[in-house]
Write a protein that holds these residues in place. Structure first.
Motif, PDB file in Angstrom:
ATOM      1  N   PHE A 110       0.804  -1.218   0.000  1.00 44.51           N
ATOM      2  CA  PHE A 110       0.000   0.000   0.000  1.00 44.51           C
ATOM      3  C   PHE A 110       0.838   1.270   0.000  1.00 44.51           C
ATOM      4  O   PHE A 110       0.292   2.366  -0.053  1.00 44.51           O
ATOM      5  N   ASP A 111       2.137   1.116   0.039  1.00 46.32           N
ATOM      6  CA  ASP A 111       3.019   2.266  -0.177  1.00 46.32           C
ATOM      7  C   ASP A 111       3.311   2.455  -1.666  1.00 46.32           C
ATOM      8  O   ASP A 111       3.865   3.479  -2.075  1.00 46.32           O
ATOM      9  N   ASN A 112       2.936   1.454  -2.450  1.00 43.00           N
ATOM     10  CA  ASN A 112       3.170   1.518  -3.893  1.00 43.00           C
ATOM     11  C   ASN A 112       2.021   0.788  -4.598  1.00 43.00           C
ATOM     12  O   ASN A 112       2.199  -0.287  -5.173  1.00 43.00           O
ATOM     13  N   VAL A 113       0.835   1.390  -4.535  1.00 44.32           N
ATOM     14  CA  VAL A 113      -0.381   0.742  -5.035  1.00 44.32           C
ATOM     15  C   VAL A 113      -0.366   0.693  -6.563  1.00 44.32           C
ATOM     16  O   VAL A 113      -0.063   1.703  -7.219  1.00 44.32           O
ATOM     17  N   PRO A 114      -0.675  -0.469  -7.152  1.00 38.01           N
ATOM     18  CA  PRO A 114      -0.721  -0.576  -8.631  1.00 38.01           C
ATOM     19  C   PRO A 114      -1.737   0.388  -9.232  1.00 38.01           C
ATOM     20  O   PRO A 114      -2.757   0.711  -8.611  1.00 38.01           O
ATOM     21  N   GLU A 115      -1.478   0.836 -10.452  1.00 42.18           N
ATOM     22  CA  GLU A 115      -2.355   1.809 -11.101  1.00 42.18           C
ATOM     23  C   GLU A 115      -3.750   1.259 -11.347  1.00 42.18           C
ATOM     24  O   GLU A 115      -4.731   2.006 -11.344  1.00 42.18           O
ATOM     25  N   ASP A 116      -3.853  -0.040 -11.558  1.00 40.11           N
ATOM     26  CA  ASP A 116      -5.161  -0.635 -11.853  1.00 40.11           C
ATOM     27  C   ASP A 116      -5.831  -1.213 -10.606  1.00 40.11           C
ATOM     28  O   ASP A 116      -6.752  -2.022 -10.708  1.00 40.11           O
ATOM     29  N   PHE A 117      -5.384  -0.786  -9.422  1.00 45.63           N
ATOM     30  CA  PHE A 117      -5.927  -1.371  -8.187  1.00 45.63           C
ATOM     31  C   PHE A 117      -7.403  -1.035  -7.999  1.00 45.63           C
ATOM     32  O   PHE A 117      -8.145  -1.804  -7.400  1.00 45.63           O
ATOM     33  N   HIS A 118      -7.830   0.106  -8.510  1.00 44.66           N
ATOM     34  CA  HIS A 118      -9.246   0.468  -8.410  1.00 44.66           C
ATOM     35  C   HIS A 118     -10.115  -0.574  -9.113  1.00 44.66           C
ATOM     36  O   HIS A 118     -11.162  -0.976  -8.591  1.00 44.66           O
ATOM     37  N   GLU A 119      -9.673  -1.033 -10.278  1.00 38.31           N
ATOM     38  CA  GLU A 119     -10.418  -2.073 -10.997  1.00 38.31           C
ATOM     39  C   GLU A 119     -10.397  -3.390 -10.216  1.00 38.31           C
ATOM     40  O   GLU A 119     -11.385  -4.135 -10.206  1.00 38.31           O
ATOM     41  N   THR A 120      -9.286  -3.657  -9.550  1.00 37.08           N
ATOM     42  CA  THR A 120      -9.184  -4.871  -8.739  1.00 37.08           C
ATOM     43  C   THR A 120     -10.179  -4.835  -7.585  1.00 37.08           C
ATOM     44  O   THR A 120     -10.837  -5.837  -7.283  1.00 37.08           O
ATOM     45  N   ILE A 121     -10.308  -3.673  -6.952  1.00 35.54           N
ATOM     46  CA  ILE A 121     -11.269  -3.524  -5.856  1.00 35.54           C
ATOM     47  C   ILE A 121     -12.686  -3.748  -6.360  1.00 35.54           C
ATOM     48  O   ILE A 121     -13.482  -4.460  -5.745  1.00 35.54           O
ATOM     49  N   GLU A 122     -13.015  -3.165  -7.508  1.00 39.28           N
ATOM     50  CA  GLU A 122     -14.364  -3.314  -8.058  1.00 39.28           C
ATOM     51  C   GLU A 122     -14.688  -4.760  -8.402  1.00 39.28           C
ATOM     52  O   GLU A 122     -15.851  -5.170  -8.357  1.00 39.28           O
ATOM     53  N   SER A 123     -13.678  -5.540  -8.726  1.00 44.15           N
ATOM     54  CA  SER A 123     -13.914  -6.931  -9.119  1.00 44.15           C
ATOM     55  C   SER A 123     -14.069  -7.868  -7.916  1.00 44.15           C
ATOM     56  O   SER A 123     -14.461  -9.027  -8.091  1.00 44.15           O
ATOM     57  N   ASN A 124     -13.763  -7.375  -6.716  1.00 44.75           N
ATOM     58  CA  ASN A 124     -13.902  -8.189  -5.505  1.00 44.75           C
ATOM     59  C   ASN A 124     -15.106  -7.693  -4.726  1.00 44.75           C
ATOM     60  O   ASN A 124     -15.152  -6.538  -4.309  1.00 44.75           O
ATOM     61  N   HIS A 125     -16.115  -8.561  -4.506  1.00 44.88           N
ATOM     62  CA  HIS A 125     -17.380  -8.079  -3.948  1.00 44.88           C
ATOM     63  C   HIS A 125     -17.242  -7.553  -2.524  1.00 44.88           C
ATOM     64  O   HIS A 125     -17.919  -6.604  -2.151  1.00 44.88           O
TER      65      HIS A 125
END
Length: 316
Positions: free
Chosen positions: A133-148
């Motif tokens: 979380f000190d270096n969050v991937p750029e596509d992490f928002h999409e990863t969050i949306e894909s996990n209910h």
């Protein structure tokens, strides 16, 4: 602190019996049974058993729902990250203090709400969410949306920011007004249950993962808040305390409407506004005074017979 959850965690971590745990902490086996049934535990004993369970300062209920100490640590990091995202994007004009987690209650509060609405927490933390979380991937928002589970937490936090903004703008000062004296009757419940109330504002479509408990949960929370806020309104009317918004909007208002109302108040646009209910209360009080005083005035003026010309009251 949930003593029952703490005892269960300690027994599981040590893989021992209640009698063996009792020996290790210097109490009787019957005392372990009492704690397992929820009896209060002293801070000193809590510290000893926390050390044995290896949970640090984490809430034992949170750890139990997460499935393990390791999973709880990872969920905790994700929850704090999502809380920071929600707080940083807030537009209410008010700090969402609970998301800063000064008292270390945020993780427990979130998992309590998820459990109440029927969300199943995976016992193994999802690999896709296990990031630095000190270096969050750029596509992490999409990863969050894909996990209910993660996406629901984010939706609850986004709703909570707006709910808390309205609460901070229009309600919190009333709860701490000594003349109203509402804290013990309603204020503590209103303040501590805001995360649950925020969850009720998520749409039914978003609630598809709530395992069928969402609707009943929403009815229960809204009914409780309606009762608590009506106590505040009644005390405010009696004392003449000004209401600058309809307090029940906190329960039935859309979260975006709450955000706009909070933002207007933070910018000073609503400083001079009083809710119509306050005007009505003042009008009723004034009418009662006139009803008592007018007969005395008419008697002093020697007016014994008076007929009201209703046609003169017409707006035409």
């Amino acid at each position: 602190m949930n003593s029952a959850a703490l005892i269960t965690l300690a027994l599981g971590t040590l893989a021992c019996t209640q009698a063996e745990l009792a020996t290790r902490v210097g109490v009787s086996p019957s005392q372990i049974t009492k704690w397992k049934k929820g009896e209060h535990m002293s801070l000193d004993m809590e510290g000893k058993i926390r050390a044995l369970a290896n949970i640090g300062d984490m809430d034992p209920t949170f750890v139990a729902l997460a499935g393990s100490v390791e999973a709880a640590k990872k969920w905790g990091e994700l929850i704090r990250y999502l809380a920071d995202v929600a707080e940083s994007s807030s537009e209410t004009g008010y700090n969402t203090d609970p998301l800063n987690d000064e008292f270390g209650l945020l993780c427990w509060n979130v998992f309590y709400v998820l459990d109440e609405i029927g969300v199943e927490i995976p016992k193994i933390f999802p690999d896709s969410l296990d990031v630095d979380f000190d270096n969050v991937p750029e596509d992490f928002h999409e990863t969050i949306e894909s996990n209910h589970v993660a996406s629901l937490i984010q939706k609850i936090f986004d709703s909570f920011v707006n709910v808390y903004g309205f609460y901070a703008a229009y309600i919190v000062d009333l709860l701490h007004d000594d003349e109203l004296d509402v804290w013990d009757d309603a204020g503590d419940n209103i303040s501590s249950g805001l995360m649950s109330l925020a969850a009720t504002k998520i749409s039914i479509e978003d609630g598809a993962y709530f395992a069928g408990k969402f609707v009943n949960f929403s009815y229960k929370i809204r009914d409780e808040y309606k009762d608590w806020l009506n106590i505040v309104k009644e005390r405010a009317y009696r004392s003449g305390a000004p209401l600058r918004a309809e307090l029940l909007d906190l329960v039935f208002g859309d979260e975006e409407d709450l955000r706009e109302e909070a933002e207007r108040q933070s910018l000073g646009f609503n400083d001079a506004r009083l809710h119509p209910d306050v005007y009505m209360n003042e009008l009723l009080q004034g009418m009662r005074v006139i009803h008592q005083v007018l007969p005395v005035i008419m008697k002093k003026l020697g007016i014994d017979d008076f007929n009201l010309d209703k046609s003169a009251l017409s707006a035409d």
